[in-house]
Design a protein around this motif. Structure first.
Motif, PDB file in Angstrom:
ATOM      1  N   GLN A 181     -13.636   8.426 -23.838  1.00  0.00           N
ATOM      2  CA  GLN A 181     -12.735   7.972 -22.777  1.00  0.00           C
ATOM      3  C   GLN A 181     -11.478   7.357 -23.362  1.00  0.00           C
ATOM      4  OE1 GLN A 181     -15.612   5.453 -20.772  1.00  0.00           O
ATOM      5  NE2 GLN A 181     -15.603   6.814 -19.004  1.00  0.00           N
ATOM      6  N   SER A 198     -21.892  23.177 -27.631  1.00  0.00           N
ATOM      7  CA  SER A 198     -20.649  22.410 -27.579  1.00  0.00           C
ATOM      8  C   SER A 198     -19.910  22.361 -28.910  1.00  0.00           C
ATOM      9  CB  SER A 198     -20.910  20.992 -27.069  1.00  0.00           C
ATOM     10  OG  SER A 198     -21.736  20.294 -27.967  1.00  0.00           O
ATOM     11  N   ARG A 235     -27.406  13.908 -17.366  1.00  0.00           N
ATOM     12  CA  ARG A 235     -26.461  14.863 -17.960  1.00  0.00           C
ATOM     13  C   ARG A 235     -27.017  16.282 -17.971  1.00  0.00           C
ATOM     14  NH1 ARG A 235     -24.787  12.691 -23.750  1.00  0.00           N
ATOM     15  NH2 ARG A 235     -22.896  13.892 -23.350  1.00  0.00           N
ATOM     16  N   GLU A 276     -26.679  11.967 -31.993  1.00  0.00           N
ATOM     17  CA  GLU A 276     -25.340  11.412 -31.905  1.00  0.00           C
ATOM     18  C   GLU A 276     -25.405   9.915 -32.144  1.00  0.00           C
ATOM     19  OE1 GLU A 276     -22.771  13.677 -28.894  1.00  0.00           O
ATOM     20  OE2 GLU A 276     -24.707  13.542 -27.933  1.00  0.00           O
ATOM     21  N   SER A 277     -24.248   9.249 -32.145  1.00  0.00           N
ATOM     22  CA  SER A 277     -24.281   7.813 -32.388  1.00  0.00           C
ATOM     23  C   SER A 277     -25.084   7.121 -31.289  1.00  0.00           C
ATOM     24  CB  SER A 277     -22.871   7.227 -32.498  1.00  0.00           C
ATOM     25  OG  SER A 277     -21.957   7.954 -31.745  1.00  0.00           O
ATOM     26  N   LEU A 281     -26.003  20.769 -27.257  1.00  0.00           N
ATOM     27  CA  LEU A 281     -25.350  20.458 -28.535  1.00  0.00           C
ATOM     28  C   LEU A 281     -24.888  21.729 -29.223  1.00  0.00           C
ATOM     29  CD1 LEU A 281     -27.402  17.762 -30.476  1.00  0.00           C
ATOM     30  CD2 LEU A 281     -25.132  17.542 -29.513  1.00  0.00           C
ATOM     31  N   ASP A 327     -18.330  12.024 -31.167  1.00  0.00           N
ATOM     32  CA  ASP A 327     -19.580  12.777 -31.249  1.00  0.00           C
ATOM     33  C   ASP A 327     -19.370  14.196 -30.728  1.00  0.00           C
ATOM     34  OD1 ASP A 327     -21.657  11.257 -32.343  1.00  0.00           O
ATOM     35  OD2 ASP A 327     -21.702   9.979 -30.582  1.00  0.00           O
ATOM     36  N   SER A 334     -15.842   4.228 -23.535  1.00  0.00           N
ATOM     37  CA  SER A 334     -16.478   4.841 -24.696  1.00  0.00           C
ATOM     38  C   SER A 334     -15.408   5.534 -25.542  1.00  0.00           C
ATOM     39  CB  SER A 334     -17.503   5.868 -24.230  1.00  0.00           C
ATOM     40  OG  SER A 334     -16.833   6.961 -23.648  1.00  0.00           O
ATOM     41  N   SER A 375     -20.821  16.238 -28.621  1.00  0.00           N
ATOM     42  CA  SER A 375     -20.854  16.580 -27.194  1.00  0.00           C
ATOM     43  C   SER A 375     -19.589  16.079 -26.509  1.00  0.00           C
ATOM     44  CB  SER A 375     -22.112  16.022 -26.527  1.00  0.00           C
ATOM     45  OG  SER A 375     -22.058  14.632 -26.406  1.00  0.00           O
ATOM     46  N   VAL A 376     -19.041  14.974 -26.985  1.00  0.00           N
ATOM     47  CA  VAL A 376     -17.829  14.403 -26.400  1.00  0.00           C
ATOM     48  C   VAL A 376     -16.591  15.114 -26.945  1.00  0.00           C
ATOM     49  CG1 VAL A 376     -16.537  12.271 -26.107  1.00  0.00           C
ATOM     50  CG2 VAL A 376     -19.012  12.200 -26.162  1.00  0.00           C
ATOM     51  N   GLN A 377     -16.668  15.492 -28.215  1.00  0.00           N
ATOM     52  CA  GLN A 377     -15.585  16.219 -28.870  1.00  0.00           C
ATOM     53  C   GLN A 377     -15.219  17.474 -28.071  1.00  0.00           C
ATOM     54  OE1 GLN A 377     -16.170  16.795 -33.131  1.00  0.00           O
ATOM     55  NE2 GLN A 377     -15.629  18.923 -32.884  1.00  0.00           N
ATOM     56  N   ALA A 378     -16.243  18.186 -27.614  1.00  0.00           N
ATOM     57  CA  ALA A 378     -16.000  19.408 -26.849  1.00  0.00           C
ATOM     58  C   ALA A 378     -15.250  19.098 -25.563  1.00  0.00           C
ATOM     59  CB  ALA A 378     -17.320  20.106 -26.538  1.00  0.00           C
ATOM     60  N   GLN A 379     -15.587  17.991 -24.913  1.00  0.00           N
ATOM     61  CA  GLN A 379     -14.895  17.617 -23.678  1.00  0.00           C
ATOM     62  C   GLN A 379     -13.411  17.393 -23.947  1.00  0.00           C
ATOM     63  OE1 GLN A 379     -16.835  14.036 -22.353  1.00  0.00           O
ATOM     64  NE2 GLN A 379     -18.749  15.050 -21.809  1.00  0.00           N
ATOM     65  N   HIS A 438     -25.376  13.996 -37.854  1.00  0.00           N
ATOM     66  CA  HIS A 438     -24.975  14.382 -36.504  1.00  0.00           C
ATOM     67  C   HIS A 438     -24.439  15.811 -36.529  1.00  0.00           C
ATOM     68  CE1 HIS A 438     -21.107  13.437 -38.292  1.00  0.00           C
ATOM     69  NE2 HIS A 438     -20.595  14.216 -37.377  1.00  0.00           N
ATOM     70  N   ALA A 495     -19.091  21.906 -22.846  1.00  0.00           N
ATOM     71  CA  ALA A 495     -19.401  20.528 -23.199  1.00  0.00           C
ATOM     72  C   ALA A 495     -20.548  20.016 -22.341  1.00  0.00           C
ATOM     73  CB  ALA A 495     -18.173  19.660 -22.989  1.00  0.00           C
ATOM     74  N   ILE A 496     -21.313  19.044 -22.899  1.00  0.00           N
ATOM     75  CA  ILE A 496     -22.307  18.357 -22.088  1.00  0.00           C
ATOM     76  C   ILE A 496     -21.541  17.345 -21.249  1.00  0.00           C
ATOM     77  CG2 ILE A 496     -24.395  16.962 -22.133  1.00  0.00           C
ATOM     78  CD1 ILE A 496     -24.915  17.945 -24.949  1.00  0.00           C
ATOM     79  N   MET A 552     -21.809  10.990 -20.779  1.00  0.00           N
ATOM     80  CA  MET A 552     -21.969  10.460 -22.132  1.00  0.00           C
ATOM     81  C   MET A 552     -23.358   9.852 -22.290  1.00  0.00           C
ATOM     82  SD  MET A 552     -19.306   7.437 -21.588  1.00  0.00           S
ATOM     83  CE  MET A 552     -18.943   7.001 -19.925  1.00  0.00           C
ATOM     84  N   LEU A 581     -15.169  25.414 -24.474  1.00  0.00           N
ATOM     85  CA  LEU A 581     -16.440  25.005 -25.042  1.00  0.00           C
ATOM     86  C   LEU A 581     -17.290  24.490 -23.897  1.00  0.00           C
ATOM     87  CD1 LEU A 581     -15.244  22.931 -28.103  1.00  0.00           C
ATOM     88  CD2 LEU A 581     -16.353  25.133 -28.176  1.00  0.00           C
TER      89      LEU A 581
END
Lengths: 379, 326
Positions: free
Chosen positions: A194, B257, B290, B41-42, B254, A221, A191, A223-227, B213, B270-271, B274, B268
């Motif tokens: 990743q 994050s 998740r 999100e996408s 959300l 996105d 993804s 939620s992923v940006q924060a990771q 988003h 984060a969730i 994915m 942060l």
């Protein structure tokens, strides 16, 4: 089964120890925390505009970077923010030696690296690595993840002897939070988040001291940006990295940066610590930028002033005289047309907040703080 | 009666790897003069839902597998394509994210704006051009009269997005769907465009569906928000309530994050993980792998949209706990 599992665990523990030792060794031979590891002075990059097909002649220049100076200290994150076309990505390319500057100097640990070439350049490049914006186009789709992350070792074989590479790559995958068993997969099997981890692992492979990250999370996105942001912060602590973090998102930059530089039309207009920039901005452009950033909290939005700038950014091929921002500035006067403001600590400084003295450079003749561009602090 | 009511919409795509369930039972309403933000999100199905409403879904591979789209009292899904075509542009219009690829590069913007009037209202070229200038002035493009013959590449990103807005407004529709209208723009320009959109909406009393988003963008323009995840609406609420007290763990995740301009921290929340593949959405609640609050029931029973309040709903079995925990 059981033996295999514990073996793997042991290998991983060894990896962790090796990593810590390496980080410590690096920290010892390197500069002390806080010292300037990279000094950039009066950096200029003009891209020529030509006319004619056979007889090319230069008719002008796009002044992408027009006199930029800053220091990057050991172990810190310097954020560079600005809108598209302000030259922030060109600065990244100049620092990583992907472009030759028209003028100015870049010093790495006191050594002038601006005009290096050949072997000397190769040695410096090992220490300054880059992470790119788009994890979809910056990874070769025909190479496995192992080959992508291992490729830097082909160029710098001294870092990892041939037999040791696979283990090194797996260790890197582990460091960035990917399963080391994914080593034979291809980029399309991952993804976006990743893939960006893979890009970061590649940047880390040579144990650089500086990582220049150009919009590393803007394609992801939230939620992923924060990771990914958390991962970068973790890696910085672990390896003592210095980051140059380039982004257009002011919230992300504030989150990760120790100091922030704001760019407009090829120049840094204001630079300071994150508190100085975000709480005590004195340049009108910084104030307008801050006020335009939406905050995900309707109650904080109320009572907040929004400065809506008129018009668009002028062309960098033909920037306005004097102050570059004057065409969109509400404070502009005759002086701004004829005299270019320098990036200095303003003398006629007025502190409206009055809580702490702030002294950071701002390239405005009429630099002054302005209340209520930021949402009110939570109480 | 609402201007638009989407009821239990299902959309799927038939791909080589199987059936991707992009929208799984989405319902929402928009009134005249109201702004609904659809957040996700996408891959959450927010754009596909909008495309189904507009009737611009690619069929095949897409297929509307069920549901109703009631617009001004008519079920659009039962209308023949000819009828829907009359509604598109005239009664409802759409603004896309990427203005440069939505405009034709070899035609002047004046021609493209005028096309709306020539095709739908049979105006002459000259009349249409005059109308185009008027529209450009309305969306505050400076020197509209001189620029009407310019081509899209001669405009900046913000100006191009204004042209897209002008085109959507041309026939004074009752409903505008804006799909990520400011995502490709710089923040200062984003602020200009959002302000313009909000002004025009008030002026014409249009319904507006804002697909995004970005939680920040919608905070001060939307009246209510629908949060989507894996093709379902997981929470709907008036804007302020949603930010103050989210009733679904995904919404809270959300909100936690995103880095905020006014807050400086180092970690942060984060969730983890994915979003799921639409080819194999997890059974039960799609968010359960998740979710920090997941329990066995979440893996087996799909939560309905529980009514939390008169005007809000949450698709979480444990929404009450989320409130109590605060």
């Amino acid at each position: 089964m059981h033996a295999d599992h514990s073996g793997k665990k042991q290998a991983r523990e060894e990896g962790v120890i090796a990593r810590k030792l390496m980080a410590r060794a690096q920290a010892e031979n390197a500069y002390a925390e806080g010292e300037a590891i990279l000094e950039v002075r009066d950096l200029v990059k003009h891209f020529p505009l030509t006319q004619g097909i056979v007889l090319k002649r230069q008719v002008g220049a796009v002044k992408a970077v027009d006199g930029v100076s800053f220091d990057l200290h050991k172990g810190e994150t310097l954020g560079i923010v600005g809108e598209s076309g302000c030259g922030k990505s060109t600065v990244a390319k100049l620092v990583t030696h992907l472009e030759q500057p028209t003028a100015g100097t870049i010093r790495y640990k006191g050594e002038d690296i601006t005009r290096l070439s050949g072997r000397a350049l190769k040695a410096v490049r090992r220490n300054i690595q880059m992470v790119f914006q788009d994890p979809y186009t910056s990874l070769n789709p025909r190479m496995t993840v192992g080959d992508i992350i291992g490729e830097p070792f082909d160029i710098h074989p001294e870092v990892a002897p041939k037999g040791d590479r696979r283990r090194k790559v797996q260790e890197l995958l582990d460091v960035v939070g990917l399963n080391p068993e994914y080593i034979n997969r291809y980029p399309h099997q991952f993804s976006g988040g990743q893939r960006q981890r893979i890009g970061i692992a590649r940047g880390l492979a040579l144990r650089p001291e500086i990582i220049v990250a150009d919009e590393p999370v803007s394609a992801l996105d939230v939620s992923v940006q924060a990771q990914v942001v958390n991962l970068m912060a973790k890696l910085q602590d672990e390896f003592g990295l210095s980051y140059m973090f380039i982004a257009h998102d002011l919230s992300v930059v504030r989150h990760i940066s120790d100091r922030v530089g704001v760019m407009y039309l090829g120049k840094i207009v204001e630079i300071g610590t994150d508190t100085e920039i975000y709480e005590h901005a004195t340049h009108p452009y910084t104030q307008a930028l801050l006020s335009a950033v939406p905050v995900p909290d309707p109650e904080a939005e109320e009572g907040r002033e929004r400065i809506v700038l008129e018009g668009d950014v002028p062309s960098p091929a033909n920037p306005p005289s004097g102050c570059h921002f004057r065409t969109r500035c509400w404070k502009a006067q005759h002086r701004c047309v004829v005299e270019e403001p320098l990036l200095i600590v303003p003398e006629n400084f007025t502190d409206t907040a009055g809580d702490e003295p702030v002294h950071h450079p701002s390239a405005c003749h009429f630099a002054a703080e302005r209340a209520s561009v930021m949402p009110p602090a939570e109480g | 009666m609402s201007l638009l009511e989407v009821r239990d919409l299902h959309v799927e795509f038939h791909t080589r790897d199987g059936v991707a369930k992009a929208v799984n039972g989405v319902s929402y309403e928009v009134d005249a003069g109201e702004t609904l933000a659809v957040l996700g999100e996408s891959g959450s199905g927010k754009s596909v839902t909008a495309q189904a409403v507009m009737g611009i879904l690619d069929i095949p591979p897409g297929r509307i597998a069920g549901g109703e789209i009631i617009f001004q009292g008519q079920d659009l899904l039962k209308l023949p394509e000819e009828e829907r075509r009359k509604i598109r542009g005239r009664k409802m219009a759409m603004i896309f994210q990427d203005a440069l690829s939505s405009l034709n590069p070899v035609l002047s913007v004046g021609y493209q704006l005028g096309e709306m009037f020539r095709v739908h209202q049979g105006m002459s070229r000259k009349e249409a051009r005059a109308k185009a200038v008027e529209l450009m002035e309305r969306v505050r493009i400076p020197a509209a009269r001189e620029r009407v013959n310019d081509y899209p590449h001669q405009f900046s990103g913000g100006m191009r997005q204004r042209i897209m807005i002008a085109m959507a407004l041309a026939l004074e529709p009752d409903l505008i769907i804006a799909d990520e209208p400011t995502t490709a723009l710089d923040v200062t320009v984003q602020a200009q465009v959002m302000e313009l959109l909000a002004d025009l909406q008030r002026e014409f009393n249009m319904g507006l569906i804002l697909i995004t988003h970005d939680l920040g963008v919608v905070a001060d323009v939307a009246d209510k928000i629908a949060v989507m995840y894996a093709g379902r609406i997981v929470e709907t609420a008036p804007v302020k309530d949603l930010y103050r007290a989210p009733a679904h763990p995904y919404t809270r995740g959300l909100l936690d994050s995103i880095p905020r301009l006014d807050q400086k921290g180092h970690q942060l929340s984060a969730i983890k993980g994915m979003p799921p593949s639409l080819l194999e959405i997890p059974p039960g609640c799609a968010f359960n792998p998740r979710c920090p609050m997941a329990r066995p029931v979440c893996r087996t029973d799909e939560p309905p949209l529980y009514e939390v309040d008169d005007d809000r709903a949450s698709a979480c079995h444990f929404w009450k706990e989320m409130f109590d925990a605060r």
